[in-house]
Design a protein around this motif. Structure first.
Motif: not given
Lengths: 254, 97
Positions: A34-56
């Motif tokens: 749910m929205e807001g239910f992941l601490p900021v650090g982890w939210a950023v981490f998973w965004w960073a992990a996801f973006i390369p796959f999105f670009v590929l």
């Protein structure tokens, strides 16, 4: 033939209608972090992990559609299937509801990378319009549903296709695994963000897994069956399209 | 067994997988994510969600949007299958046995 397809279509509509009637949504949100239910650090981490796959995924999609414009149709179909399945909130054995992901079919037809794009579009729709999942947690949710799920499903499909004459079984397993692994990853994401006071990550992984993954088992089976169902129709209507896919996407004969 | 029967049985299995829990399991059938929310609060009572959904829609509107999502998807699937079938044209009947 005409009559038959009419009846199978009617059966599909009736099946979905039954779902909706049984699925009075009791709670507002279901599934995904749910929205807001992941601490900021982890939210950023998973965004960073996801973006390369999105670009590929985008690069892969562009290359695919340039080489084979006919694939756009099946791309739309894979996207639509994900759209439908992730809207179906089904009751499950644990007494809570969840929905399938629908990413297995696309992963098998088009490869796992394009599903990273398609899946995240679906998640964005749900996050913005339905307050289901969220913008801050979109990275994590997209990683589990649009990246991890399709890759797991695709791997299972490839492995099982080594067995002779097992195409449908392979498809069924691919869809079910893509579905289930999505929620195993979700449980893992929550567990590392919220380790239990005693027992740490593992204990809370089991706890979240007990909610998400166990709920998901019957749904994964349903998703596998629905995927094979659509595959059967596709096959009877358009054997050519599917063999084109196998040549272009899977590289050589599958 | 023809494909028609297999397809029918598969649909039936899906419906049963859905109906049986409703009949046999006592539960609220709330969303699994709300259950997860409970666990988070239990594991870390101090945790406060730091971001709110942009809009919180009434339950009815939300179920309408979910239905809409499924309807759009089903429409596209129907269109695609129809198009493929049409393309196949007069070429043949029992390719599906």
């Amino acid at each position: 033939m005409k009559k038959r397809s009419f009846w199978s279509f009617a059966a599909l509509v009736a099946g979905f209608t039954v779902y909706f009637m049984l699925n009075e949504p009791g709670t507002a949100r279901a599934m995904h972090i749910m929205e807001g239910f992941l601490p900021v650090g982890w939210a950023v981490f998973w965004w960073a992990a996801f973006i390369p796959f999105f670009v590929l995924g985008i690069i892969r999609l562009r290359a695919m559609t340039r080489e084979n414009p006919e694939l756009k149709l099946l791309l739309g179909l894979a996207g639509a299937f994900t759209f439908v399945l992730s809207a179906l909130k089904m009751p499950s054995v644990t007494g809570s509801s969840s929905h399938p992901t629908g990413t297995g079919l696309g992963a098998v037809m088009l490869g796992p990378l394009p599903m990273g794009v398609i899946g995240s579009i679906v998640l964005l729709f749900q996050a913005v319009l339905l307050a289901h999942g969220g913008i801050t947690t979109l990275g994590a949710n997209a990683f589990s549903m649009a990246v991890a799920g399709p890759f797991a499903g695709y791997a299972v499909y490839k492995l099982m296709m080594k067995l002779p004459e097992r195409e449908k079984l392979a498809l069924f397993c691919a869809a079910a695994v893509a579905d289930l692994s999505t929620y195993v990853v979700t449980s893992f994401q929550l567990a590392v963000a919220f380790p239990a006071a005693d027992g740490g990550v593992l204990a809370s992984f089991l706890k979240f897994g007990g909610i998400f993954a166990v709920t998901q088992i019957p749904l994964a089976v349903s998703e596998g069956l629905l995927t094979v169902l659509l595959w059967n129709w596709l096959k009877s209507y358009s054997p050519n399209e599917l063999s084109l896919l196998k040549r272009k996407v899977n590289g050589g004969r599958a | 067994m023809s494909n028609k029967w297999k397809n029918g049985l598969m649909l039936l299995a899906v419906v049963l997988l859905c109906v049986l829990p409703l009949l046999l399991v006592e539960g609220e059938f709330g969303g699994a994510d709300d259950a997860a929310e409970g666990v988070i609060t239990e594991l870390n009572p101090d945790y406060k969600p730091w971001f709110k959904p942009l809009a919180e829609l009434p339950g009815e509107t939300e179920s309408m949007l979910f239905a809409l999502q499924a309807a759009i998807g089903a429409g596209v699937i129907g269109y695609t299958l129809g198009l493929l079938k049409g393309k196949q044209g007069g070429t043949k009947q029992n390719s599906s046995k």
